[in-house]
Design a protein around this motif. Structure first.
Motif, short mmCIF file in Angstrom:
data_model
loop_
_atom_site.label_atom_id
_atom_site.label_comp_id
_atom_site.label_asym_id
_atom_site.label_seq_id
_atom_site.Cartn_x
_atom_site.Cartn_y
_atom_site.Cartn_z
N ALA A 64 0.83 -1.21 0.00
CA ALA A 64 0.00 0.00 0.00
C ALA A 64 0.86 1.25 0.00
CB ALA A 64 -0.92 -0.01 1.22
N ARG A 65 1.99 1.19 0.71
CA ARG A 65 2.83 2.39 0.82
C ARG A 65 3.61 2.69 -0.45
NH1 ARG A 65 3.93 0.31 6.13
NH2 ARG A 65 5.76 -0.76 5.35
N THR A 120 -3.72 0.91 -6.35
CA THR A 120 -3.47 0.50 -4.97
C THR A 120 -4.50 1.11 -4.02
OG1 THR A 120 -1.14 0.25 -5.44
CG2 THR A 120 -1.73 0.59 -3.13
N GLU A 121 -4.85 2.36 -4.29
CA GLU A 121 -5.83 3.01 -3.41
C GLU A 121 -7.16 2.24 -3.45
OE1 GLU A 121 -6.66 7.06 -4.37
OE2 GLU A 121 -7.99 7.30 -2.66
N PHE A 181 -7.04 -1.17 -1.65
CA PHE A 181 -7.03 -1.11 -0.18
C PHE A 181 -8.19 -0.31 0.41
CE2 PHE A 181 -2.76 -2.53 -1.09
CZ PHE A 181 -2.57 -3.50 -0.12
N THR A 182 -9.06 0.24 -0.43
CA THR A 182 -10.25 0.88 0.13
C THR A 182 -11.52 0.15 -0.29
OG1 THR A 182 -10.16 2.49 -1.66
CG2 THR A 182 -9.38 3.22 0.47
#
Lengths: 251, 218
Positions: free
Chosen positions: A210-211, A230-231, A234-235
């Motif tokens: 995620a980072r 990625t956003e 992970f959301t």
């Protein structure tokens, strides 16, 4: 953004077993793609298909194709040596040569035919600077690379990789053997490097994915389950299995 | 060395300041529209409110992205959490300025009950508080934020004074009622704006010191 790399219907067999199945995805230039999934999901196998490292394993075969800049890397006439120069790789365990810090970086340049001493020195310095290692080692370039800390060794390996100016950098869990501070430095470095390279990273650490990444691909039992920004992954991932994995409901 | 996370937080801060400037402008313009009976200016305040709404959504999304992809910790985490809330307060301030602008339109063209003195003073107090609270955030001075909270009482006092005065007008003449009620709504809106600025100051203190001072004196 242009597409740098495409995998089309890629299947990879160890003997009769398919370790990755029919994977199709593309990676845009100057982005970071993270490959996540439980152990044995095929993410490292997929990574090693990109520089044809799997070629050396007996009883294996590939179906489908990978294109870099619209050129098939599995074409019979494709030069594998030039591929490995264009696609650099950084491994989980840092593996500097048992030589000086300077030689570790200069070696790749020399075997690539660069003979000019000043040019080599300048590339060594530039590579060490771009991995934020220069200030830490500039006074001891002649000392053995094995005397560096684990985090420094790993950054040296990244410097060695970028010295030969690859286009794509593959990273197989590059920070999993490092302490949190060294890990943070590697992650910051990945963010800096993507300005000039396309990076594909395998990580067991979902938070790390995620980072550091722009896009994330989730593999499970050899299948690519989902690839998304990625956003988004992970959301609100599109696939329930992805959500179950990243919320720790299985594995 | 400034990390990528810090660069992103700085960008959020700039957007938040942009939002604060817009909110300050809305308060000033809405009260000026009321005072000068300028319905065009009031309409402009209502139109411009969408800019605050857009920024609210933008900042929210950016904060969520940072929480997910950067996993901030300690002061960075407190900053993102504070921004998420300050964002809402600023958007509400914009809405309240819109309420004032609507009253300015309602009262437009009608003879004034009295020259407006206390309402513009309340607006000035609120604007100064809002400016100062963002200075406190930039300078990371919790003491300054605490001092700003104490100023909210001055707005409350003026609000009560406005109420009393307008009640007198209403008692004197029933024809004054609708106009006086309009002004009471304006005064109430400014009092609420003061409360939102107090919230912002509390969130600033949380960001700077990590302490939650909400409801401490209740």
């Amino acid at each position: 953004m242009t597409v740098k790399l495409t995998a089309s219907n890629l299947t990879f067999y160890y003997g009769a077993t398919a370790a990755i199945k029919n994977v199709t995805l593309s990676v845009k230039s100057n982005t970071v793609l993270a490959l996540i999934g439980p152990s044995g999901c095929g993410k490292s196998t997929f990574l090693r298909c990109i520089n044809r490292m799997n070629d050396i394993i007996p009883n294996t075969r590939v179906e489908g194709d990978i294109n870099i800049d619209n050129e098939s890397i599995y074409h019979p006439r494709f030069n594998v040596t030039s591929l490995r120069r264009r696609v650099g790789m950084v491994f989980q365990k840092s593996n500097p040569f048992p030589k000086s810090i300077f030689e570790n970086i200069a070696y790749g340049l020399k075997i690539n035919g660069i003979k000019d001493k000043y040019e080599i020195e300048s590339i060594v310095e530039k590579s060490l600077k771009s991995t934020a290692l220069w200030d830490e080692v500039k006074d001891r370039l002649d000392e053995s690379a094995l005397g560096l800390s684990g985090g420094q060794q790993q950054r040296l390996c990244i410097a060695r990789t970028i010295a030969v100016q690859p286009e794509v950098i593959l990273m197989d869990e590059p920070a999993s053997a490092l302490d949190p501070i060294s890990t943070q430095k590697i992650e910051e470095l990945i963010q800096d490097l993507k300005k000039n390279y396309t990076i594909i990273i395998v990580t067991h650490n979902m938070q790390q994915a995620a980072r550091v990444s722009d896009e994330t691909a989730f593999f499970y039992l050899g299948d690519l389950i989902e690839i998304n920004s990625t956003e988004k992954i992970f959301t609100k991932p599109d696939i329930e299995m992805t959500e179950n994995y990243i919320t720790g409901k299985f594995g | 060395m400034i990390t990528h996370l810090e660069q992103e937080l700085e960008a959020i801060k700039s957007k938040m300041f942009e939002m604060a400037d817009l909110a300050i402008e809305s308060i000033a313009k809405s009260v000026r529209a009321l005072k000068d009976s300028d319905s065009h200016l009031a309409e402009q305040v209502i139109r411009d409110d969408s800019m605050l709404d857009d920024l609210e959504v933008e900042i929210d999304n950016e904060c969520i992205r940072i929480l997910v992809t950067r996993q901030p910790a300690a002061v960075h985490l407190r900053f993102v959490l504070a921004m998420l809330k300050i964002n809402t307060d600023l958007e509400r301030i914009g809405d309240l300025a819109t309420n004032i602008a609507n009253e300015a339109i309602n009262l437009h063209g009608r003879p004034t009950l009295k020259p407006l003195v206390d309402i513009p003073r309340m607006a000035d107090l609120a604007i100064t508080m809002l400016r100062d609270v963002f200075t406190a955030i930039t300078e990371r001075k919790a003491e300054k934020a605490r001092e700003i909270i104490s100023r909210d009482r001055d707005i409350d006092t003026l609000n009560m004074q406005v109420y009393r005065e307008l009640f007198t007008y209403m008692a004197e003449n029933a024809h004054n009622i609708s106009q006086a009620l309009g002004l009471i709504m304006v005064s109430k809106a400014l009092e609420r704006i003061g409360d939102h600025i107090t919230n912002i100051a509390e969130r600033a203190i949380y960001y700077i010191e990590g302490v939650d001072i909400r409801h401490a004196d209740e």
